[in-house]
Motif scaffolding. Structure first.
Motif, PDB file in Angstrom:
ATOM      1  N   PRO A  97      56.299  24.129 -47.642  1.00  0.00           N
ATOM      2  CA  PRO A  97      56.524  25.058 -46.530  1.00  0.00           C
ATOM      3  C   PRO A  97      57.351  26.257 -46.985  1.00  0.00           C
ATOM      4  O   PRO A  97      58.208  26.123 -47.866  1.00  0.00           O
ATOM      5  CB  PRO A  97      57.306  24.236 -45.503  1.00  0.00           C
ATOM      6  CG  PRO A  97      57.649  22.944 -46.143  1.00  0.00           C
ATOM      7  CD  PRO A  97      57.056  22.870 -47.507  1.00  0.00           C
ATOM      8  N   CYS A  98      57.080  27.398 -46.382  1.00  0.00           N
ATOM      9  CA  CYS A  98      57.789  28.624 -46.753  1.00  0.00           C
ATOM     10  C   CYS A  98      58.267  29.312 -45.488  1.00  0.00           C
ATOM     11  O   CYS A  98      57.497  29.491 -44.544  1.00  0.00           O
ATOM     12  CB  CYS A  98      56.839  29.537 -47.527  1.00  0.00           C
ATOM     13  SG  CYS A  98      57.569  31.145 -47.917  1.00  0.00           S
ATOM     14  N   SER A  99      59.549  29.690 -45.475  1.00  0.00           N
ATOM     15  CA  SER A  99      60.075  30.351 -44.274  1.00  0.00           C
ATOM     16  C   SER A  99      60.437  31.810 -44.549  1.00  0.00           C
ATOM     17  O   SER A  99      61.121  32.447 -43.746  1.00  0.00           O
ATOM     18  CB  SER A  99      61.291  29.569 -43.761  1.00  0.00           C
ATOM     19  OG  SER A  99      62.222  29.472 -44.816  1.00  0.00           O
ATOM     20  N   CYS A 100      59.990  32.344 -45.671  1.00  0.00           N
ATOM     21  CA  CYS A 100      60.332  33.736 -46.004  1.00  0.00           C
ATOM     22  C   CYS A 100      59.572  34.721 -45.120  1.00  0.00           C
ATOM     23  O   CYS A 100      58.401  34.529 -44.839  1.00  0.00           O
ATOM     24  CB  CYS A 100      59.955  34.047 -47.451  1.00  0.00           C
ATOM     25  SG  CYS A 100      60.941  33.163 -48.652  1.00  0.00           S
ATOM     26  N   THR A 101      60.257  35.787 -44.741  1.00  0.00           N
ATOM     27  CA  THR A 101      59.572  36.885 -44.052  1.00  0.00           C
ATOM     28  C   THR A 101      59.065  37.846 -45.137  1.00  0.00           C
ATOM     29  O   THR A 101      59.468  37.740 -46.296  1.00  0.00           O
ATOM     30  CB  THR A 101      60.552  37.662 -43.159  1.00  0.00           C
ATOM     31  OG1 THR A 101      61.575  38.194 -44.016  1.00  0.00           O
ATOM     32  CG2 THR A 101      61.188  36.773 -42.103  1.00  0.00           C
ATOM     33  N   ARG A 102      58.211  38.778 -44.724  1.00  0.00           N
ATOM     34  CA  ARG A 102      57.731  39.786 -45.676  1.00  0.00           C
ATOM     35  C   ARG A 102      58.898  40.506 -46.337  1.00  0.00           C
ATOM     36  O   ARG A 102      58.874  40.813 -47.516  1.00  0.00           O
ATOM     37  CB  ARG A 102      56.914  40.846 -44.925  1.00  0.00           C
ATOM     38  CG  ARG A 102      55.455  40.552 -44.881  1.00  0.00           C
ATOM     39  CD  ARG A 102      54.774  41.593 -44.005  1.00  0.00           C
ATOM     40  NE  ARG A 102      53.588  41.033 -43.396  1.00  0.00           N
ATOM     41  CZ  ARG A 102      52.403  40.992 -43.984  1.00  0.00           C
ATOM     42  NH1 ARG A 102      52.236  41.484 -45.177  1.00  0.00           N
ATOM     43  NH2 ARG A 102      51.373  40.459 -43.379  1.00  0.00           N
ATOM     44  N   ARG A 103      59.912  40.758 -45.505  1.00  0.00           N
ATOM     45  CA  ARG A 103      61.072  41.487 -45.999  1.00  0.00           C
ATOM     46  C   ARG A 103      61.845  40.680 -47.046  1.00  0.00           C
ATOM     47  O   ARG A 103      62.234  41.204 -48.084  1.00  0.00           O
ATOM     48  CB  ARG A 103      61.961  41.810 -44.800  1.00  0.00           C
ATOM     49  CG  ARG A 103      63.043  42.722 -45.148  1.00  0.00           C
ATOM     50  CD  ARG A 103      63.697  43.201 -43.909  1.00  0.00           C
ATOM     51  NE  ARG A 103      64.948  43.831 -44.277  1.00  0.00           N
ATOM     52  CZ  ARG A 103      65.764  44.318 -43.406  1.00  0.00           C
ATOM     53  NH1 ARG A 103      65.477  44.252 -42.138  1.00  0.00           N
ATOM     54  NH2 ARG A 103      66.881  44.879 -43.799  1.00  0.00           N
ATOM     55  N   ASP A 104      62.009  39.365 -46.750  1.00  0.00           N
ATOM     56  CA  ASP A 104      62.680  38.487 -47.731  1.00  0.00           C
ATOM     57  C   ASP A 104      61.953  38.576 -49.070  1.00  0.00           C
ATOM     58  O   ASP A 104      62.575  38.651 -50.133  1.00  0.00           O
ATOM     59  CB  ASP A 104      62.603  37.009 -47.301  1.00  0.00           C
ATOM     60  CG  ASP A 104      63.370  36.726 -46.022  1.00  0.00           C
ATOM     61  OD1 ASP A 104      64.305  37.488 -45.716  1.00  0.00           O
ATOM     62  OD2 ASP A 104      63.031  35.740 -45.322  1.00  0.00           O
ATOM     63  N   ILE A 105      60.625  38.545 -48.995  1.00  0.00           N
ATOM     64  CA  ILE A 105      59.823  38.515 -50.227  1.00  0.00           C
ATOM     65  C   ILE A 105      59.981  39.837 -50.978  1.00  0.00           C
ATOM     66  O   ILE A 105      60.208  39.848 -52.189  1.00  0.00           O
ATOM     67  CB  ILE A 105      58.336  38.233 -49.899  1.00  0.00           C
ATOM     68  CG1 ILE A 105      58.210  36.833 -49.288  1.00  0.00           C
ATOM     69  CG2 ILE A 105      57.469  38.357 -51.151  1.00  0.00           C
ATOM     70  CD1 ILE A 105      56.861  36.499 -48.721  1.00  0.00           C
ATOM     71  N   ALA A 106      59.900  40.928 -50.234  1.00  0.00           N
ATOM     72  CA  ALA A 106      60.026  42.243 -50.874  1.00  0.00           C
ATOM     73  C   ALA A 106      61.400  42.354 -51.529  1.00  0.00           C
ATOM     74  O   ALA A 106      61.527  42.834 -52.655  1.00  0.00           O
ATOM     75  CB  ALA A 106      59.819  43.338 -49.842  1.00  0.00           C
ATOM     76  N   GLU A 107      62.452  41.875 -50.835  1.00  0.00           N
ATOM     77  CA  GLU A 107      63.807  41.988 -51.382  1.00  0.00           C
ATOM     78  C   GLU A 107      63.987  41.113 -52.616  1.00  0.00           C
ATOM     79  O   GLU A 107      64.500  41.562 -53.635  1.00  0.00           O
ATOM     80  CB  GLU A 107      64.830  41.622 -50.307  1.00  0.00           C
ATOM     81  CG  GLU A 107      65.091  42.819 -49.396  1.00  0.00           C
ATOM     82  CD  GLU A 107      65.991  42.484 -48.211  1.00  0.00           C
ATOM     83  OE1 GLU A 107      66.080  43.345 -47.320  1.00  0.00           O
ATOM     84  OE2 GLU A 107      66.576  41.382 -48.181  1.00  0.00           O
ATOM     85  N   ALA A 108      63.516  39.862 -52.508  1.00  0.00           N
ATOM     86  CA  ALA A 108      63.682  38.942 -53.642  1.00  0.00           C
ATOM     87  C   ALA A 108      62.885  39.426 -54.843  1.00  0.00           C
ATOM     88  O   ALA A 108      63.342  39.341 -55.978  1.00  0.00           O
ATOM     89  CB  ALA A 108      63.240  37.533 -53.256  1.00  0.00           C
TER      90      ALA A 108
END
Ligand code: GLU
Length: 292
Positions: A97-108
């Motif tokens: 399962p993944c709870s990242c938002t698009r923004r989390d992904i872009a930032e990481a």
């Protein structure tokens, strides 16, 4: 096995010249092989799919002279089949399962230690924030689920390398036997989403499950989906499904050389019809006129 192909539009907007080209190339390849051309309605994104667009697809394709067995397959009615495929992959320990938002992904992905973010067929390659050390246990959760790409490849390539056969051409002229490189899949594709928020499935998962269910022997579609094909072939191997041939065709572009998208309503078949154009005119415009 007799030839079977399909045209698989999403009813989220009008069909344009690019869709007409794709449907006609598929139907003609089926006709030439004495096989079957099928229509599949890809309406898993219920927030965007509309019955009016679906009716319009039927009308436009029929007007172009195409015919197919009815009722056509509709992805919104196939959720149990997608769930079963997810369950299989979950039981193999390949999903998380993944709870990242698009923004989390872009930032990481743009953190200094990550280097420049990699762009894959689904956008930024997932940096692995939610990926667990060991496969999660318990029942299949109703959540966004990602495929652990490295683990999936490890399992899928244990006995035989992955490849597919291209009967058309990829964007760089790729044809024939196409090996799928593990390293490239990990670095350039990454942990793709197989169950999206509120959908219970994803494009990649549904297309693979349905191509198998419809016994498709050759997938005919635009070159824009060439990079998604290795993902589909990997899922077929994991799920024990046959690998069809793939025929990627050129894209119809506008005058500026940009490929047509749903928002290119100016090239909607419906508008050409309203202007009084005939199916033969459309065939001519997309370079598919049959010589008399
Ligand atoms: N539904 C996809 C689209 O409209 C096409 C899927 C496919 O041909 O694999 O772009």
């Amino acid at each position: 096995m007799s030839y079977r192909t399909r045209f698989a539009p999403s009813p989220t907007g009008p069909l344009h010249l690019g869709h007409a080209y794709s449907a006609l190339v598929a139907a003609r390849r089926a006709e030439a092989a004495g096989g079957t051309f099928l229509l599949r309605i890809e309406d898993i994104d219920q927030s965007r799919a509309r019955p009016e667009w679906e009716a319009q697809i039927d009308e436009d394709l029929s007007w172009l002279g195409l015919d197919w067995p009815r009722p056509e397959m509709r992805q919104s009615q196939r959720l149990p089949a997608y769930r079963a495929a997810l369950q299989t992959l979950w039981d193999m320990g390949l999903l998380y399962p993944c709870s990242c938002t698009r923004r989390d992904i872009a930032e990481a992905a743009s953190a200094p230690q990550e280097g420049a973010p990699q762009l894959g067929p689904d956008g930024i390659v997932y940096p692995g924030t939610c990926r667990p050390e060991t496969a999660p246990e318990g029942p299949l959760p109703d959540a966004v689920l990602r495929l652990d790409m490295a683990r999936a490849l490890e399992r899928a390539c244990r006995h035989q390398p992955l490849f597919f056969t291209e009967t058309g051409k990829g964007p760089n002229g790729e044809s024939g036997a196409r090996p799928i490189a593990r390293r490239r899949m990990i670095e350039k594709v990454g942990d793709v989403v197989l169950a999206r928020q509120g959908m219970g499935t994803s494009y990649h998962l549904s297309v693979v499950v349905d191509d198998a269910e419809q016994q498709i022997t050759e997938v005919v579609r635009g070159q824009d989906l060439f990079e998604a094909t290795p993902i589909h072939v990997l899922l077929q191997r994991l799920l024990g499904l046959p690998v069809p041939l793939y025929h990627h065709h050129r894209l119809i572009r506008d005058e500026a050389g940009k490929r047509l998208a749903k928002r290119d309503d100016a090239r909607a078949i419906r508008l050409y019809r309203d202007e009084g154009k005939s199916p033969a005119d459309i065939l001519k415009m997309i370079g598919l006129a049959r010589s008399a």
